[in-house]
Design an enzyme around this catalytic site. Structure first.
Site, PDB file in Angstrom:
ATOM      1  CG  ASP A 167      41.782  43.716  38.065  1.00  0.00           C
ATOM      2  OD1 ASP A 167      41.438  43.513  39.241  1.00  0.00           O
ATOM      3  OD2 ASP A 167      41.850  44.856  37.562  1.00  0.00           O
TER       4      ASP A 167
ATOM      5  CG  ASP B 220      36.744  47.155  40.080  1.00  0.00           C
ATOM      6  OD1 ASP B 220      35.804  46.397  39.781  1.00  0.00           O
ATOM      7  OD2 ASP B 220      36.936  47.571  41.233  1.00  0.00           O
TER       8      ASP B 220
END
Length: 280
Positions: free
Chosen positions: A18, A20
């Site tokens: 992922d 952020d």
């Protein structure tokens, strides 16, 4: 151990990240708020609210219902925005805005996975106008991101073609495993959000990174390792140490548009502040 080189007679493996709050310390989309304002994509009021939205995001993010409302709102708001203009704004400001907020720990993990012979794949709900350039700087092999329909005039139509969120991230990981020959039982995945539990479940080595409350509970219950990343470092200082030089990432699913995603989170901030729900 990550630095053990893969036996290439075995099926290939990958590490799925992922973006952020997992690889970078902030929201990749909100970080460009000031730049989008200066480029005329959002107004002054929206630009000021991005600071508040960034605070809300860092404090706890958004749950599933809020993300769904953001998706509807941003798809309507970005209708008519020129895609090339968004790309140019991101390209002009990428180094100044993103370089200082890369987690040193994440950069080290990416380096170790490449040394071990694994592909690195960025899987993000944000759009490729942001995610693809960041993936290229990191030396990622592939990027999975949200895709929005672009009209013949080069502008967003307001329709979402593919939304890289929750279960769809897990589906993308499984599709990549099939097309690239990855052995998911030997693959790795990293995320900060409980919405990515399906993606984490799909691999043999899931890790919770700076997890939100729900993911921390899930990780503790499942015995998943929990990692705390807290050392942002300028990306360009890390690049010489990377075992694989930067290269264009293959975009598996591209681009809601960074500006559009920013607008969606700006809406979320105003919703929290004004207690008003927008349908988009």
């Amino acid at each position: 151990m990550l630095w053990v080189v893969e036996n290439h007679s075995l099926p290939r493996t990958a590490a799925f990240f992922d973006l952020d709050k997992t690889v970078i310390a902030k929201s990749s989309t909100l970080t460009f708020g000031k730049s989008f304002y200066q480029g005329g994509l959002i107004n002054r009021r929206a630009a000021l609210r991005t600071a508040y939205a960034q605070f809300v995001f860092l404090a706890g993010g958004a749950d599933h219902d809020q993300m769904e409302r953001m998706r509807k709102y941003l798809s309507a708001l970005c209708r008519g925005w020129n895609v090339q203009q968004v790309k140019e704004i991101v390209a002009e400001t990428l180094h100044d805005l993103i370089d200082p907020i890369i987690y040193d720990e994440a950069a080290s993990l990416i380096e170790e996975h490449h040394r071990a012979g694994r592909d690195v794949v960025i899987v993000s709900t944000s759009g490729a106008e942001v995610v693809e350039p960041i993936g290229e700087l990191l030396g990622a092999d592939r990027v999975v991101a949200t895709r929005m329909v672009v009209g013949d005039d080069g502008c967003f139509t307001g329709e979402v073609e593919y939304y890289a969120y929750g279960p769809t991230k897990a589906e993308a990981v499984k599709e990549l495993a099939q097309s690239e020959g990855y052995d998911l039982d030997r693959c790795y995945a990293y995320s900060d959000s409980a919405t990515d539990v399906p993606m984490l479940q799909s691999v043999g080595h899931p890790y919770a990174v700076n997890p939100d409350r729900a993911l921390r509970r899930e990780a503790l219950a499942r015995g998943w390792p929990i990692l705390d990343f807290n050392r942002p470092v300028r990306l360009k200082q890390r690049l010489p140490a990377l075992s694989v030089p930067p290269r264009p990432a293959l975009v598996v699913a591209a681009a809601v548009g960074a500006a559009a995603a920013t607008a969606g989170l700006v809406w979320y901030a105003s919703r929290r502040k004004a207690a008003t729900v927008y349908a988009g």
